[in-house]
Scaffold this motif. Structure first.
Motif, mmCIF file in Angstrom:
data_model
loop_
_atom_site.group_PDB
_atom_site.id
_atom_site.type_symbol
_atom_site.label_atom_id
_atom_site.label_comp_id
_atom_site.label_asym_id
_atom_site.label_seq_id
_atom_site.Cartn_x
_atom_site.Cartn_y
_atom_site.Cartn_z
ATOM 1 N N VAL A 201 0.832 -1.206 0.000
ATOM 2 C CA VAL A 201 0.000 0.000 0.000
ATOM 3 C C VAL A 201 0.870 1.260 0.000
ATOM 4 N N ALA A 202 0.488 2.193 -0.838
ATOM 5 C CA ALA A 202 1.198 3.472 -0.927
ATOM 6 C C ALA A 202 0.201 4.563 -1.288
ATOM 7 N N ALA A 203 0.639 5.809 -1.158
ATOM 8 C CA ALA A 203 -0.207 6.942 -1.546
ATOM 9 C C ALA A 203 -0.560 6.831 -3.022
ATOM 10 N N THR A 204 -1.757 7.265 -3.374
ATOM 11 C CA THR A 204 -2.209 7.200 -4.752
ATOM 12 C C THR A 204 -2.785 8.534 -5.200
ATOM 13 N N GLU A 205 -2.688 8.799 -6.480
ATOM 14 C CA GLU A 205 -3.305 9.993 -7.051
ATOM 15 C C GLU A 205 -4.687 9.681 -7.605
ATOM 16 N N GLU A 206 -5.143 8.427 -7.472
ATOM 17 C CA GLU A 206 -6.458 8.040 -7.956
ATOM 18 C C GLU A 206 -7.559 8.797 -7.206
ATOM 19 N N THR A 207 -8.620 9.079 -7.927
ATOM 20 C CA THR A 207 -9.782 9.722 -7.331
ATOM 21 C C THR A 207 -11.038 8.958 -7.728
ATOM 22 N N MET A 208 -12.133 9.254 -7.027
ATOM 23 C CA MET A 208 -13.437 8.707 -7.384
ATOM 24 C C MET A 208 -14.373 9.867 -7.627
ATOM 25 N N LEU A 209 -15.100 9.825 -8.738
ATOM 26 C CA LEU A 209 -16.068 10.871 -9.043
ATOM 27 C C LEU A 209 -17.352 10.637 -8.261
ATOM 28 N N VAL A 210 -17.761 11.640 -7.499
ATOM 29 C CA VAL A 210 -19.001 11.578 -6.722
ATOM 30 C C VAL A 210 -20.106 12.163 -7.594
ATOM 31 N N THR A 211 -20.936 11.292 -8.151
ATOM 32 C CA THR A 211 -21.922 11.717 -9.150
ATOM 33 C C THR A 211 -23.319 11.887 -8.555
ATOM 34 N N MET A 212 -23.378 12.208 -7.277
ATOM 35 C CA MET A 212 -24.632 12.545 -6.612
ATOM 36 C C MET A 212 -24.295 13.571 -5.527
ATOM 37 N N ASP A 213 -25.176 14.551 -5.347
ATOM 38 C CA ASP A 213 -24.857 15.603 -4.378
ATOM 39 C C ASP A 213 -26.134 16.262 -3.880
ATOM 40 N N VAL A 214 -26.099 16.698 -2.628
ATOM 41 C CA VAL A 214 -27.155 17.530 -2.055
ATOM 42 C C VAL A 214 -26.509 18.879 -1.749
ATOM 43 N N PRO A 215 -26.855 19.932 -2.497
ATOM 44 C CA PRO A 215 -26.175 21.221 -2.339
ATOM 45 C C PRO A 215 -26.251 21.800 -0.936
ATOM 46 N N ARG A 216 -27.412 21.647 -0.277
ATOM 47 C CA ARG A 216 -27.565 22.193 1.075
ATOM 48 C C ARG A 216 -28.068 21.082 1.998
ATOM 49 N N VAL A 217 -27.162 20.543 2.798
ATOM 50 C CA VAL A 217 -27.493 19.454 3.720
ATOM 51 C C VAL A 217 -27.971 20.052 5.038
ATOM 52 N N PRO A 218 -29.103 19.595 5.576
ATOM 53 C CA PRO A 218 -29.550 20.104 6.880
ATOM 54 C C PRO A 218 -28.437 19.994 7.917
ATOM 55 N N ASP A 219 -28.313 21.014 8.747
ATOM 56 C CA ASP A 219 -27.202 21.094 9.696
ATOM 57 C C ASP A 219 -27.052 19.849 10.562
ATOM 58 N N ALA A 220 -28.160 19.253 10.961
ATOM 59 C CA ALA A 220 -28.102 18.094 11.862
ATOM 60 C C ALA A 220 -27.429 16.880 11.227
ATOM 61 N N PHE A 221 -27.234 16.891 9.899
ATOM 62 C CA PHE A 221 -26.674 15.733 9.201
ATOM 63 C C PHE A 221 -25.373 16.048 8.475
ATOM 64 N N ALA A 222 -24.888 17.265 8.618
ATOM 65 C CA ALA A 222 -23.745 17.725 7.829
ATOM 66 C C ALA A 222 -22.414 17.414 8.505
ATOM 67 N N GLY A 223 -22.161 16.140 8.770
ATOM 68 C CA GLY A 223 -20.874 15.716 9.319
ATOM 69 C C GLY A 223 -20.005 15.149 8.208
ATOM 70 N N SER A 224 -20.268 13.915 7.827
ATOM 71 C CA SER A 224 -19.533 13.287 6.738
ATOM 72 C C SER A 224 -20.508 12.685 5.734
ATOM 73 N N ALA A 225 -20.011 12.436 4.539
ATOM 74 C CA ALA A 225 -20.812 11.809 3.490
ATOM 75 C C ALA A 225 -20.040 10.618 2.940
ATOM 76 N N THR A 226 -20.752 9.556 2.606
ATOM 77 C CA THR A 226 -20.144 8.383 1.990
ATOM 78 C C THR A 226 -20.859 8.102 0.675
ATOM 79 N N PHE A 227 -20.078 8.053 -0.393
ATOM 80 C CA PHE A 227 -20.620 7.764 -1.719
ATOM 81 C C PHE A 227 -20.091 6.416 -2.178
#
Length: 315
Positions: A201-227
């Motif tokens: 295992v080593a550092a990688t430049e790979e990324t994942m495109l997050v193709t779903m989004d909620v522009p304004r997340v209610p404050d009570a749920f705005a901690g982390s997101a998992t896609f």
């Protein structure tokens, strides 16, 4: 529901726990219980394999309710611009004949900072399944087991832990980096392969495109997101986006997979794609909350999405 009740339920099933690799598969499963089980584990302070299996025993029964109507697409929803989230780290060696069949990334809602994720490789020709096939390798960043079991091993210059059941699990954390887990199931030599993968295992430049989004997340749920994305083999895949509060007690989940029969939900359809917002049980853990009716309708109308990128899937 208090902590003692949860512990009692976990102890009742500990002796009949199924294979740990099946538990990992369930952690990756595209079902609503995925989020509820992880929230319950966090609230109970339990992180053992047996605990992960026993969590459903402690959940309240869901009573069927009529499905909510399909939401009308909001006018003026901006075009979807996927964010690219770093995978942070990746194995540089894998056994021959494996192809990637599951990928997820976790990130901070406020800053977009990558927090980790999960990847799974199956033998070529195997579709994505909830119960992983023999010969599979999984890699997690930002997760821990911490059950006090296992034996010490070295992963480079870092002291880690090896656990062997019907699978081999290697867990370690280099200084200044997130914790990592490699698991190998059903090969000719799970332990040797798990150690070799971990040590590559080593550092990688790979990324994942997050193709779903909620522009304004209610404050009570705005901690982390998992896609997460489960490729279907047809150039696309099932995708899901879950939001979790900073205290891990509250959350909601959007998915392109249709809910179970009689499960309440909201949905929206645009450009031939449908996204669902399944109903959630209130107060799964402690003081956890759910979206209000108004918040639910706002979320489903604001969500932006497009077909997922599955160019990384080895079909």
């Amino acid at each position: 529901m208090n902590e003692q009740l949860i512990k009692d339920a976990l102890e009742a099933v500990a002796g009949t726990a199924v294979a740990p690799e099946r538990v990992r598969a369930r952690l990756n499963a595209r079902v609503t219980a995925h989020r509820q089980r992880r929230l319950l584990l966090a609230g109970a302070g339990a992180a053992t394999f047996a605990a992960a299996v026993g969590v459903p025993v402690a959940l309240r029964e869901r009573h069927p309710e009529p499905a909510l109507p399909v939401a009308s697409p909001a006018h003026g929803v901006p075009p979807m611009t996927p964010r690219a989230v770093s995978l942070l780290l990746a194995p540089q060696w894998l056994p021959d004949g494996l192809v990637e069949r599951f990928r997820s990334v976790k990130f901070d809602v406020a800053t977009g900072k990558p927090l980790g994720g999960n990847r799974s490789w199956y033998p070529s020709g195997s579709p994505y399944t909830v119960e992983v096939p023999k010969g599979s390798v999984s890699f997690s960043v930002g997760e821990r087991i911490d059950d006090g079991s296992g034996e010490p091993v070295m992963v480079g210059s870092v002291r880690g832990t090896l656990r062997v059941t019907d699978s081999a699990w290697v867990e370690w954390q280099p200084k200044g980096e997130p914790s990592m887990i490699v698991s190998v199931y059903g090969t000719a030599d799970d332990t040797e392969i798990a150690l070799r993968v971990a040590r590559s295992v080593a550092a990688t430049e790979e990324t994942m495109l997050v193709t779903m989004d909620v522009p304004r997340v209610p404050d009570a749920f705005a901690g982390s997101a998992t896609f997460e994305v489960n490729p279907t083999g047809e150039g696309t895949g099932v995708q899901a986006l879950g939001y979790t509060s900073a205290d891990l007690r509250s959350g909601f989940r959007l998915t392109t997979e249709a809910p179970q029969p009689e499960q309440p939900y909201l949905s929206v359809e645009r450009d031939g794609m449908t996204v669902y917002l399944p109903g959630e049980e209130p107060g799964v853990v402690g003081g956890g909350v759910t979206l209000t009716d108004q918040e639910s309708r706002t979320v489903i109308n604001q969500v932006t999405f497009r077909p997922p990128d599955v160019s990384w899937a080895g079909f």
